[in-house]
Motif scaffolding. Structure first.
Motif, PDB file in Angstrom:
ATOM      1  N   ARG A   1       0.830  -1.211   0.000  1.00 48.97           N
ATOM      2  CA  ARG A   1       0.000   0.000   0.000  1.00 48.97           C
ATOM      3  C   ARG A   1       0.865   1.261   0.000  1.00 48.97           C
ATOM      4  N   ALA A   2       1.940   1.241   0.779  1.00 46.19           N
ATOM      5  CA  ALA A   2       2.833   2.398   0.812  1.00 46.19           C
ATOM      6  C   ALA A   2       3.465   2.627  -0.556  1.00 46.19           C
ATOM      7  N   ALA A   3       3.816   1.538  -1.240  1.00 43.68           N
ATOM      8  CA  ALA A   3       4.421   1.658  -2.573  1.00 43.68           C
ATOM      9  C   ALA A   3       3.427   2.230  -3.574  1.00 43.68           C
ATOM     10  N   VAL A   4       2.179   1.780  -3.505  1.00 44.06           N
ATOM     11  CA  VAL A   4       1.152   2.281  -4.418  1.00 44.06           C
ATOM     12  C   VAL A   4       0.860   3.750  -4.138  1.00 44.06           C
ATOM     13  N   GLN A   5       0.778   4.122  -2.865  1.00 40.68           N
ATOM     14  CA  GLN A   5       0.565   5.532  -2.526  1.00 40.68           C
ATOM     15  C   GLN A   5       1.728   6.389  -3.020  1.00 40.68           C
ATOM     16  N   GLY A   6       2.937   5.856  -2.916  1.00 40.67           N
ATOM     17  CA  GLY A   6       4.089   6.579  -3.431  1.00 40.67           C
ATOM     18  C   GLY A   6       4.019   6.757  -4.936  1.00 40.67           C
ATOM     19  N   LEU A   7       3.531   5.734  -5.635  1.00 40.81           N
ATOM     20  CA  LEU A   7       3.401   5.829  -7.091  1.00 40.81           C
ATOM     21  C   LEU A   7       2.335   6.845  -7.483  1.00 40.81           C
ATOM     22  N   ILE A   8       1.261   6.926  -6.700  1.00 39.25           N
ATOM     23  CA  ILE A   8       0.233   7.952  -6.953  1.00 39.25           C
ATOM     24  C   ILE A   8       0.859   9.340  -6.867  1.00 39.25           C
ATOM     25  N   ALA A   9       1.628   9.581  -5.818  1.00 35.77           N
ATOM     26  CA  ALA A   9       2.276  10.888  -5.649  1.00 35.77           C
ATOM     27  C   ALA A   9       3.249  11.172  -6.785  1.00 35.77           C
ATOM     28  N   ASP A  10       4.005  10.152  -7.208  1.00 36.48           N
ATOM     29  CA  ASP A  10       4.960  10.343  -8.303  1.00 36.48           C
ATOM     30  C   ASP A  10       4.244  10.611  -9.621  1.00 36.48           C
ATOM     31  N   THR A  11       3.109   9.963  -9.824  1.00 38.77           N
ATOM     32  CA  THR A  11       2.338  10.189 -11.048  1.00 38.77           C
ATOM     33  C   THR A  11       1.818  11.620 -11.090  1.00 38.77           C
ATOM     34  N   TRP A  12       1.413  12.136  -9.938  1.00 36.68           N
ATOM     35  CA  TRP A  12       0.980  13.534  -9.875  1.00 36.68           C
ATOM     36  C   TRP A  12       2.122  14.481 -10.256  1.00 36.68           C
ATOM     37  N   LYS A  13       3.344  14.154  -9.847  1.00 35.04           N
ATOM     38  CA  LYS A  13       4.482  15.009 -10.198  1.00 35.04           C
ATOM     39  C   LYS A  13       4.676  15.060 -11.713  1.00 35.04           C
ATOM     40  N   VAL A  14       4.566  13.908 -12.354  1.00 37.13           N
ATOM     41  CA  VAL A  14       4.692  13.880 -13.812  1.00 37.13           C
ATOM     42  C   VAL A  14       3.553  14.675 -14.447  1.00 37.13           C
ATOM     43  N   PHE A  15       2.350  14.512 -13.906  1.00 41.31           N
ATOM     44  CA  PHE A  15       1.207  15.272 -14.417  1.00 41.31           C
ATOM     45  C   PHE A  15       1.469  16.775 -14.296  1.00 41.31           C
ATOM     46  N   ASN A  16       1.980  17.203 -13.141  1.00 38.58           N
ATOM     47  CA  ASN A  16       2.286  18.621 -12.949  1.00 38.58           C
ATOM     48  C   ASN A  16       3.258  19.123 -14.008  1.00 38.58           C
ATOM     49  N   LYS A  17       4.270  18.328 -14.286  1.00 41.37           N
ATOM     50  CA  LYS A  17       5.266  18.718 -15.287  1.00 41.37           C
ATOM     51  C   LYS A  17       4.638  18.833 -16.667  1.00 41.37           C
ATOM     52  N   GLU A  18       3.807  17.876 -17.032  1.00 39.47           N
ATOM     53  CA  GLU A  18       3.152  17.905 -18.342  1.00 39.47           C
ATOM     54  C   GLU A  18       2.187  19.084 -18.450  1.00 39.47           C
ATOM     55  N   MET A  19       1.556  19.436 -17.335  1.00 47.79           N
ATOM     56  CA  MET A  19       0.626  20.567 -17.338  1.00 47.79           C
ATOM     57  C   MET A  19       1.316  21.864 -17.732  1.00 47.79           C
ATOM     58  N   SER A  20       2.604  21.965 -17.466  1.00 51.02           N
ATOM     59  CA  SER A  20       3.323  23.199 -17.799  1.00 51.02           C
ATOM     60  C   SER A  20       3.440  23.393 -19.302  1.00 51.02           C
ATOM     61  N   SER A  21       3.051  22.377 -20.089  1.00 49.80           N
ATOM     62  CA  SER A  21       3.068  22.490 -21.555  1.00 49.80           C
ATOM     63  C   SER A  21       1.708  22.833 -22.132  1.00 49.80           C
ATOM     64  N   SER A  22       0.698  22.917 -21.278  1.00 46.84           N
ATOM     65  CA  SER A  22      -0.675  23.145 -21.764  1.00 46.84           C
ATOM     66  C   SER A  22      -0.978  24.629 -21.793  1.00 46.84           C
ATOM     67  N   ALA A  23      -0.373  25.321 -22.739  1.00 44.50           N
ATOM     68  CA  ALA A  23      -0.467  26.785 -22.766  1.00 44.50           C
ATOM     69  C   ALA A  23      -1.734  27.295 -23.445  1.00 44.50           C
ATOM     70  N   ASP A  24      -2.097  26.760 -24.643  1.00 48.18           N
ATOM     71  CA  ASP A  24      -3.229  27.321 -25.364  1.00 48.18           C
ATOM     72  C   ASP A  24      -4.542  26.961 -24.682  1.00 48.18           C
ATOM     73  N   GLN A  25      -5.589  27.732 -24.947  1.00 46.57           N
ATOM     74  CA  GLN A  25      -6.854  27.620 -24.240  1.00 46.57           C
ATOM     75  C   GLN A  25      -7.510  26.260 -24.435  1.00 46.57           C
ATOM     76  N   SER A  26      -7.461  25.742 -25.677  1.00 45.24           N
ATOM     77  CA  SER A  26      -8.076  24.445 -25.949  1.00 45.24           C
ATOM     78  C   SER A  26      -7.415  23.352 -25.126  1.00 45.24           C
ATOM     79  N   MET A  27      -6.094  23.381 -25.049  1.00 44.46           N
ATOM     80  CA  MET A  27      -5.400  22.373 -24.265  1.00 44.46           C
ATOM     81  C   MET A  27      -5.632  22.580 -22.773  1.00 44.46           C
ATOM     82  N   ALA A  28      -5.786  23.831 -22.340  1.00 41.09           N
ATOM     83  CA  ALA A  28      -6.038  24.099 -20.921  1.00 41.09           C
ATOM     84  C   ALA A  28      -7.356  23.478 -20.475  1.00 41.09           C
ATOM     85  N   VAL A  29      -8.385  23.569 -21.322  1.00 39.35           N
ATOM     86  CA  VAL A  29      -9.676  22.948 -21.000  1.00 39.35           C
ATOM     87  C   VAL A  29      -9.517  21.436 -20.880  1.00 39.35           C
TER      88      VAL A  29
END
Length: 597
Positions: free
Chosen positions: A499-527
């Motif tokens: 369970r601790a490993a899975v929770q850690g993977l959830i947190a790590d996946t969010w970090k990758v998501f945050n990084k990818e979000m920094s590329s969503s500049a135009d309005q269509s992609m932001a939605v």
């Protein structure tokens, strides 16, 4: 084939002889069918369908909202121009607008303010940890790359002041809490933000405060639910009649809720007319919970089509999941998967299927075809081939899990997750939601970023689901979960470590998501990015203390009721009159837990 109303599944009627033959086949295999004894729906669909809104009360709120929006806009722009409020006051207003769920009215103004402050930071923050943390979190949440430097400079200054035994007060607590929340916007490899979070937690604990167990960070909370919770927290304000932001939040919440409630009534009528709950009694009937999720993924009023297709598709998916996971025989599941691949009209594709599967197939075909026709009409985008492909991908992935269960096969964690992010159903839900919202569709040209965001949010979906449902599914003998597969890995010492490993993977996946979000500049992609992010957020909520879809708890039902049926009281005489009208329309029994569930 007889025509049907838009969105209502076509039910195929076969010959009496064929039905008798099929009944004999089903009878011979009935001993091999499992039952999960799912909790029946506790919502009164007739009461929901009979709800009516008072247009007079709602029109009063609309007028009040228009006036309040202009006042809040002037306040926001005034703060923007006043150099004396360059720090806490300016960011505090934006933070409040976001927390109360009304920032969507001022998107352009807020983005302009944040960009202006970003260019000037950190020189204009005056060693203010609270403001630095707010700005950092807001910038990254907007997809604007923000360096950790400005945050860490303030944190080091704060730590130095503490070590120098300077007297600290509530403002410093606010700064620590803001630092804690900002740390969840980390990118992969930003270990300094992990250290900042640990520092915030330790410092708060040393002051006699702390982060409550099970606390969800702001970044992981569904904005519509956060708005509801923030409103409840602020209801006791003594001078709230003079607080334009709070007044607007209350009026806006009631207006959006009234719109969502009308939409729920329409979706519920569609569900009743489909008769899927009657024809597939072994499956979970969760249309209200599915609409609740849809309203949290796409809450803004203009996303009505998006909410409708999310709620309908989600309700169908829950039934389909139970067919593959519990009820269907191996032969039936293969036949259904093949039928989805052909995507023929229901009257031609159902001959090889038992009656309950013909009903399921017809509902899927009609609902997705209607949704695709609407996208083509409104946005000029031909998405039906993509819908068909993703339904087939989901069925194939469900079939893989069914075969694992049938053969008592335990996949590796990597093998499980490669299939599991698809069976989370996130890709299918988002594929239907994105075109309905006018955003780019997965499968179109140049969609690498969007495809990545869909996969990341669906991975979070899968892992959160498994953390909540592992125990119950293990007792039922269902297919393996992420927890079970992780426990089989050589390095894992047991369920707690898994369970601790899975929770850690959830947190790590969010970090990758945050990084990818920094590329969503135009309005269509932001939605599109917001829809993907909100899917992951509502998943955290419904699986926070159990499986809120399979076995809705009192907490889950309370959230649904508060979000969809209970208006908040507005602090003016006119507002109260309008709000009372909405209360009456919803029937006082709803508020007293008698009619709706």
């Amino acid at each position: 084939m007889a025509s049907a109303a838009a969105g209502v599944p076509v039910i195929v009627v076969c010959s009496v002889e064929y039905q008798q033959q099929q009944a004999a086949v089903e009878s011979s295999t009935s001993l091999h069918r499992r039952s999960a004894n799912y909790q029946a729906s506790t919502w009164d669909y007739d009461s929901i369908c009979s709800l009516r809104e008072e247009e007079a009360g709602e029109s009063v709120l609309q007028l009040q909202a228009t006036t309040l929006k202009e006042r809040v806009r002037r306040l926001l722009l005034q703060e923007r121009e006043d150099d004396d409020t360059a720090g806490r006051s300016r960011l505090g207003i934006i933070h409040r607008l976001q927390s109360l769920g009304i920032a969507y009215h001022f998107q352009e103004e807020i983005k302009g303010i944040l960009l202006s402050m970003h260019r000037a930071a950190p020189s204009n923050l005056d060693d203010d940890l609270h403001s630095a943390a707010l700005l950092f979190r807001m910038l990254r949440a907007q997809g604007i790359p923000a360096s950790t430097d400005m945050l860490l400079v303030m944190m080091r200054a704060f730590r130095f002041r503490e070590e120098d035994e300077v007297v600290v007060g509530s403002d410093d607590d606010d700064g620590l809490l803001a630092l804690y929340e900002a740390s969840y916007l980390a990118f992969p490899g930003e270990t300094e933000l992990e250290e900042a979070r640990a520092f915030a937690v330790q410092s708060l604990a040393a002051r006699g405060g702390g982060i409550a167990a099970g606390h969800l960070p702001l970044h992981w909370r569904a904005p519509r639910l956060q708005a509801m919770w923030s409103l409840h927290e602020e209801q006791a304000g003594a001078d709230d009649d003079d607080d334009d932001i709070l007044q607007l939040a209350r009026v806006d919440f009631n207006l959006v809720q009234a719109l969502h409630r009308r939409e729920l009534a329409e979706v519920t009528r569609w569900w009743k007319e489909s008769r899927l709950g009657e024809r597939l009694p072994f499956a979970r009937d969760r249309v209200v919970e599915c609409f609740f999720c849809a309203a949290c993924i796409a809450p803004e009023p203009h996303l009505a089509d998006c909410r409708e297709v999310l709620a309908k598709t989600g309700s169908l998916i829950v039934h389909l999941d139970d067919i593959y996971d519990v009820y269907g025989t191996p032969e039936e599941l293969r036949a259904f998967t093949d039928a989805i691949a052909t995507w023929e009209p229901p009257c031609g594709a159902g001959d090889a299927l038992p009656e309950y599967m013909r009903t399921m197939y017809a509902a899927i075909w009609e609902t997705s075809t209607t949704a695709a026709d609407r996208v083509l009409s409104k946005h000029g985008c031909h998405v039906l081939p993509l819908f068909k492909k993703q339904w087939h991908e989901l069925c194939k992935a469900f079939l893989v899990e069914a075969r694992w269960h049938q053969r008592s096969y335990r996949p590796s964690f990597r093998e499980y997750l490669a299939n599991g992010w698809v069976t989370s159903t996130g890709p299918l839900l988002l594929l239907h939601a994105l075109p309905a919202a006018g955003a780019a569709a997965v499968g179109s040209d140049g969609d690498r970023l969007l495809t990545t965001l869909v996969e990341l949010s669906s991975t979070i979906f899968r892992l959160c689901n498994d953390c909540a449902s592992h125990e119950a599914e293990s007792q039922r003998g269902d297919a393996p979960s992420a927890i079970a597969c992780c426990m089989e890995e050589a390095w894992c010492a047991g369920e707690e470590q898994a369970r601790a490993a899975v929770q850690g993977l959830i947190a790590d996946t969010w970090k990758v998501f945050n990084k990818e979000m920094s590329s969503s500049a135009d309005q269509s992609m932001a939605v599109a990015a917001d829809l993907c992010r909100n899917l992951a957020r509502i998943i955290h909520c419904i699986y926070q203390d159990g499986d809120g879809i399979t076995s809705p708890t009192h907490r889950m039902k309370r959230m649904v009721k508060d979000l969809l049926f209970n208006p908040v009281i507005v602090g003016t005489c006119i507002g109260n009159l309008a709000c009372r009208q909405l209360h009456i329309v919803c029937r006082m029994q709803v508020l007293q837990d008698k009619a709706i569930y």
